[in-house]
Structures are given as C-alpha cells and as structure tokens.
Design a protein around this motif. Structure first.
Motif, PDB file in Angstrom:
ATOM      1  N   GLU A   1     -65.248   6.330  66.307  1.00 57.43           N
ATOM      2  CA  GLU A   1     -66.358   6.334  65.361  1.00 57.43           C
ATOM      3  C   GLU A   1     -65.882   6.660  63.947  1.00 57.43           C
ATOM      4  O   GLU A   1     -66.491   6.228  62.981  1.00 57.43           O
ATOM      5  CB  GLU A   1     -67.413   7.350  65.791  1.00 57.43           C
ATOM      6  N   THR A   2     -64.804   7.433  63.859  1.00 59.52           N
ATOM      7  CA  THR A   2     -64.320   7.868  62.542  1.00 59.52           C
ATOM      8  C   THR A   2     -62.821   7.644  62.423  1.00 59.52           C
ATOM      9  O   THR A   2     -62.108   7.518  63.430  1.00 59.52           O
ATOM     10  CB  THR A   2     -64.589   9.376  62.320  1.00 59.52           C
ATOM     11  N   PHE A   3     -62.361   7.623  61.188  1.00 59.25           N
ATOM     12  CA  PHE A   3     -60.931   7.520  60.937  1.00 59.25           C
ATOM     13  C   PHE A   3     -60.210   8.725  61.527  1.00 59.25           C
ATOM     14  O   PHE A   3     -59.137   8.595  62.117  1.00 59.25           O
ATOM     15  CB  PHE A   3     -60.658   7.425  59.428  1.00 59.25           C
ATOM     16  N   ALA A   4     -60.796   9.903  61.388  1.00 56.49           N
ATOM     17  CA  ALA A   4     -60.169  11.126  61.908  1.00 56.49           C
ATOM     18  C   ALA A   4     -59.941  11.032  63.415  1.00 56.49           C
ATOM     19  O   ALA A   4     -58.915  11.500  63.919  1.00 56.49           O
ATOM     20  CB  ALA A   4     -61.021  12.344  61.563  1.00 56.49           C
ATOM     21  N   GLN A   5     -60.878  10.435  64.157  1.00 57.91           N
ATOM     22  CA  GLN A   5     -60.701  10.272  65.596  1.00 57.91           C
ATOM     23  C   GLN A   5     -59.527   9.346  65.902  1.00 57.91           C
ATOM     24  O   GLN A   5     -58.725   9.627  66.789  1.00 57.91           O
ATOM     25  CB  GLN A   5     -61.971   9.708  66.236  1.00 57.91           C
ATOM     26  N   ALA A   6     -59.439   8.246  65.174  1.00 64.29           N
ATOM     27  CA  ALA A   6     -58.336   7.302  65.391  1.00 64.29           C
ATOM     28  C   ALA A   6     -56.998   7.955  65.056  1.00 64.29           C
ATOM     29  O   ALA A   6     -56.030   7.825  65.812  1.00 64.29           O
ATOM     30  CB  ALA A   6     -58.545   6.044  64.540  1.00 64.29           C
ATOM     31  N   LYS A   7     -56.954   8.677  63.950  1.00 61.85           N
ATOM     32  CA  LYS A   7     -55.705   9.338  63.548  1.00 61.85           C
ATOM     33  C   LYS A   7     -55.314  10.420  64.553  1.00 61.85           C
ATOM     34  O   LYS A   7     -54.150  10.547  64.919  1.00 61.85           O
ATOM     35  CB  LYS A   7     -55.826   9.924  62.148  1.00 61.85           C
ATOM     36  N   SER A   8     -56.273  11.172  65.017  1.00 61.55           N
ATOM     37  CA  SER A   8     -55.999  12.206  66.019  1.00 61.55           C
ATOM     38  C   SER A   8     -55.460  11.588  67.308  1.00 61.55           C
ATOM     39  O   SER A   8     -54.528  12.115  67.922  1.00 61.55           O
ATOM     40  CB  SER A   8     -57.274  13.005  66.303  1.00 61.55           C
ATOM     41  N   PHE A   9     -56.037  10.476  67.728  1.00 63.62           N
ATOM     42  CA  PHE A   9     -55.563   9.776  68.925  1.00 63.62           C
ATOM     43  C   PHE A   9     -54.099   9.381  68.757  1.00 63.62           C
ATOM     44  O   PHE A   9     -53.279   9.595  69.643  1.00 63.62           O
ATOM     45  CB  PHE A   9     -56.424   8.540  69.195  1.00 63.62           C
ATOM     46  N   VAL A  10     -53.765   8.806  67.596  1.00 61.63           N
ATOM     47  CA  VAL A  10     -52.387   8.374  67.349  1.00 61.63           C
ATOM     48  C   VAL A  10     -51.452   9.579  67.306  1.00 61.63           C
ATOM     49  O   VAL A  10     -50.349   9.541  67.862  1.00 61.63           O
ATOM     50  CB  VAL A  10     -52.295   7.527  66.060  1.00 61.63           C
TER      51      VAL A  10
ATOM     52  N   MET B   1     -53.539   7.323  53.630  1.00 62.34           N
ATOM     53  CA  MET B   1     -54.110   6.807  52.385  1.00 62.34           C
ATOM     54  C   MET B   1     -53.987   5.295  52.202  1.00 62.34           C
ATOM     55  O   MET B   1     -54.767   4.702  51.469  1.00 62.34           O
ATOM     56  CB  MET B   1     -53.473   7.509  51.189  1.00 62.34           C
ATOM     57  N   GLN B   2     -53.017   4.662  52.841  1.00 60.40           N
ATOM     58  CA  GLN B   2     -52.805   3.233  52.597  1.00 60.40           C
ATOM     59  C   GLN B   2     -53.754   2.319  53.361  1.00 60.40           C
ATOM     60  O   GLN B   2     -53.814   1.128  53.099  1.00 60.40           O
ATOM     61  CB  GLN B   2     -51.350   2.839  52.883  1.00 60.40           C
ATOM     62  N   HIS B   3     -54.499   2.844  54.290  1.00 63.41           N
ATOM     63  CA  HIS B   3     -55.330   2.025  55.164  1.00 63.41           C
ATOM     64  C   HIS B   3     -56.793   2.057  54.721  1.00 63.41           C
ATOM     65  O   HIS B   3     -57.455   3.086  54.851  1.00 63.41           O
ATOM     66  CB  HIS B   3     -55.212   2.511  56.609  1.00 63.41           C
ATOM     67  N   PRO B   4     -57.321   0.943  54.223  1.00 67.42           N
ATOM     68  CA  PRO B   4     -58.701   0.941  53.725  1.00 67.42           C
ATOM     69  C   PRO B   4     -59.757   1.058  54.823  1.00 67.42           C
ATOM     70  O   PRO B   4     -60.870   1.492  54.562  1.00 67.42           O
ATOM     71  CB  PRO B   4     -58.828  -0.388  52.981  1.00 67.42           C
ATOM     72  N   THR B   5     -59.387   0.700  56.056  1.00 68.68           N
ATOM     73  CA  THR B   5     -60.365   0.739  57.157  1.00 68.68           C
ATOM     74  C   THR B   5     -59.722   1.315  58.417  1.00 68.68           C
ATOM     75  O   THR B   5     -58.488   1.408  58.520  1.00 68.68           O
ATOM     76  CB  THR B   5     -60.878  -0.677  57.503  1.00 68.68           C
ATOM     77  N   ILE B   6     -60.570   1.657  59.365  1.00 72.05           N
ATOM     78  CA  ILE B   6     -60.081   2.135  60.666  1.00 72.05           C
ATOM     79  C   ILE B   6     -59.305   1.011  61.350  1.00 72.05           C
ATOM     80  O   ILE B   6     -58.247   1.258  61.935  1.00 72.05           O
ATOM     81  CB  ILE B   6     -61.251   2.626  61.547  1.00 72.05           C
ATOM     82  N   ASP B   7     -59.797  -0.213  61.264  1.00 78.03           N
ATOM     83  CA  ASP B   7     -59.090  -1.355  61.856  1.00 78.03           C
ATOM     84  C   ASP B   7     -57.688  -1.505  61.274  1.00 78.03           C
ATOM     85  O   ASP B   7     -56.725  -1.737  62.013  1.00 78.03           O
ATOM     86  CB  ASP B   7     -59.848  -2.665  61.621  1.00 78.03           C
ATOM     87  N   ALA B   8     -57.574  -1.392  59.957  1.00 79.42           N
ATOM     88  CA  ALA B   8     -56.268  -1.535  59.309  1.00 79.42           C
ATOM     89  C   ALA B   8     -55.306  -0.452  59.804  1.00 79.42           C
ATOM     90  O   ALA B   8     -54.137  -0.730  60.081  1.00 79.42           O
ATOM     91  CB  ALA B   8     -56.411  -1.470  57.791  1.00 79.42           C
TER      92      ALA B   8
ATOM     93  N   SER C   1     -65.454  -3.726  59.764  1.00 83.94           N
ATOM     94  CA  SER C   1     -64.697  -2.507  60.009  1.00 83.94           C
ATOM     95  C   SER C   1     -65.221  -1.353  59.164  1.00 83.94           C
ATOM     96  O   SER C   1     -65.659  -1.534  58.037  1.00 83.94           O
ATOM     97  CB  SER C   1     -63.226  -2.753  59.692  1.00 83.94           C
ATOM     98  N   ARG C   2     -65.152  -0.184  59.729  1.00 80.07           N
ATOM     99  CA  ARG C   2     -65.592   1.014  59.028  1.00 80.07           C
ATOM    100  C   ARG C   2     -64.543   1.478  58.032  1.00 80.07           C
ATOM    101  O   ARG C   2     -63.344   1.388  58.288  1.00 80.07           O
ATOM    102  CB  ARG C   2     -65.884   2.120  60.040  1.00 80.07           C
ATOM    103  N   ALA C   3     -64.987   1.990  56.922  1.00 74.85           N
ATOM    104  CA  ALA C   3     -64.089   2.419  55.844  1.00 74.85           C
ATOM    105  C   ALA C   3     -63.341   3.695  56.232  1.00 74.85           C
ATOM    106  O   ALA C   3     -63.830   4.528  56.993  1.00 74.85           O
ATOM    107  CB  ALA C   3     -64.884   2.665  54.573  1.00 74.85           C
TER     108      ALA C   3
END
Length: 129
Positions: free
Chosen positions: A104-113, A68-75, A2-4
């Motif tokens: 590809e990035t945490f920002a993309q996952a967060k934006s989707f949510v 901040m609590q999630h170390p990876t995109i998967d988490a 998983s990506r950080a």
C-alpha cells in the motif's frame, strides 16, 4: 496507475553526486590516516572522525539510490527485482511477491526489500560457516 513515492526527489542525482564526492574525499583521507596510524596514536581520533564522515555520506548515497530516485512504488519494485536479478522476491515466511500491488505504501515495499536483503545475507553467512 502506480502510487507515488513520497520520498522521491527529482534532484536525487545532484544530491547523490555531492555526497559521493564527499564520501570519496573522506575515504581517501582515511586511507592516508590509516597508514599514519603505525606512526602513533595521535592519528587515531582523526582516522575515526574521517571514517564517521565517510559513513555519513555513504548512507546518504545509499538513501538516494534506494529511495529518492524512484518516483513510484512500481519503479522502486522493478529496480529492486532488477538489482537482485529476480522476477519475484521471497519473504521470510516463504511468500513470493512479484508485483508492487502487494504494497500500500512505499515504506512497506522498502521494508520488504530490506528484510529480503537481511534474510539473503543471513542465508549466505550460514552457507559460508
């Protein structure tokens, strides 16, 4: 692998607890001031400042929990699916996403949510109307 998450902090809980305490103090004080508002306008600016203080600390609490609590995109993705009780989340265009591999990035996952939440809230508002 998983990506950080670049926004992860191992001290997220410590930060959260500090701001939660301040948020709760602001909330309690604003409740006290709200009752005093009927006595006169002199409490209005104190009340507004206390609500702004509450909002500031609340936003940091949310940031700690959502980011901040999630170390990876998967988490993060697994947390979001668990939070909403879903195996997948749906985008505005109807695409179902069940895996964090879509991002590809945490920002993309967060934006989707975040968009999922806005869409969900908008649908709920339409149903209630």
């Amino acid at each position: 692998m998983s990506r950080a998450n670049p926004y992860y902090s191992p001290k997220w809980e410590e930060i959260y607890n500090l701001h939660e305490e301040q948020r709760d103090l602001c909330d309690k004080r604003s409740d006290e001031l709200a009752m005093m508002l009927s006595e006169g306008e002199q409490y209005k600016s104190d009340y507004q400042a206390t609500r702004e203080c509450f909002d500031f600390h609340h936003k940091i609490c949310l940031y700690c929990l959502e980011t901040m609590q999630h170390p990876t995109i998967d988490a993060f993705w697994n947390w979001a699916k668990t939070f909403f009780g879903k195996d997948s989340l749906t985008s505005a265009d109807g695409r179902e996403v069940s895996s964090s591999e879509e991002f590809e990035t945490f920002a993309q996952a967060k934006s989707f949510v975040e968009n999922y939440v806005r869409m969900r809230n908008s649908s709920a508002a339409k149903i209630a109307a």
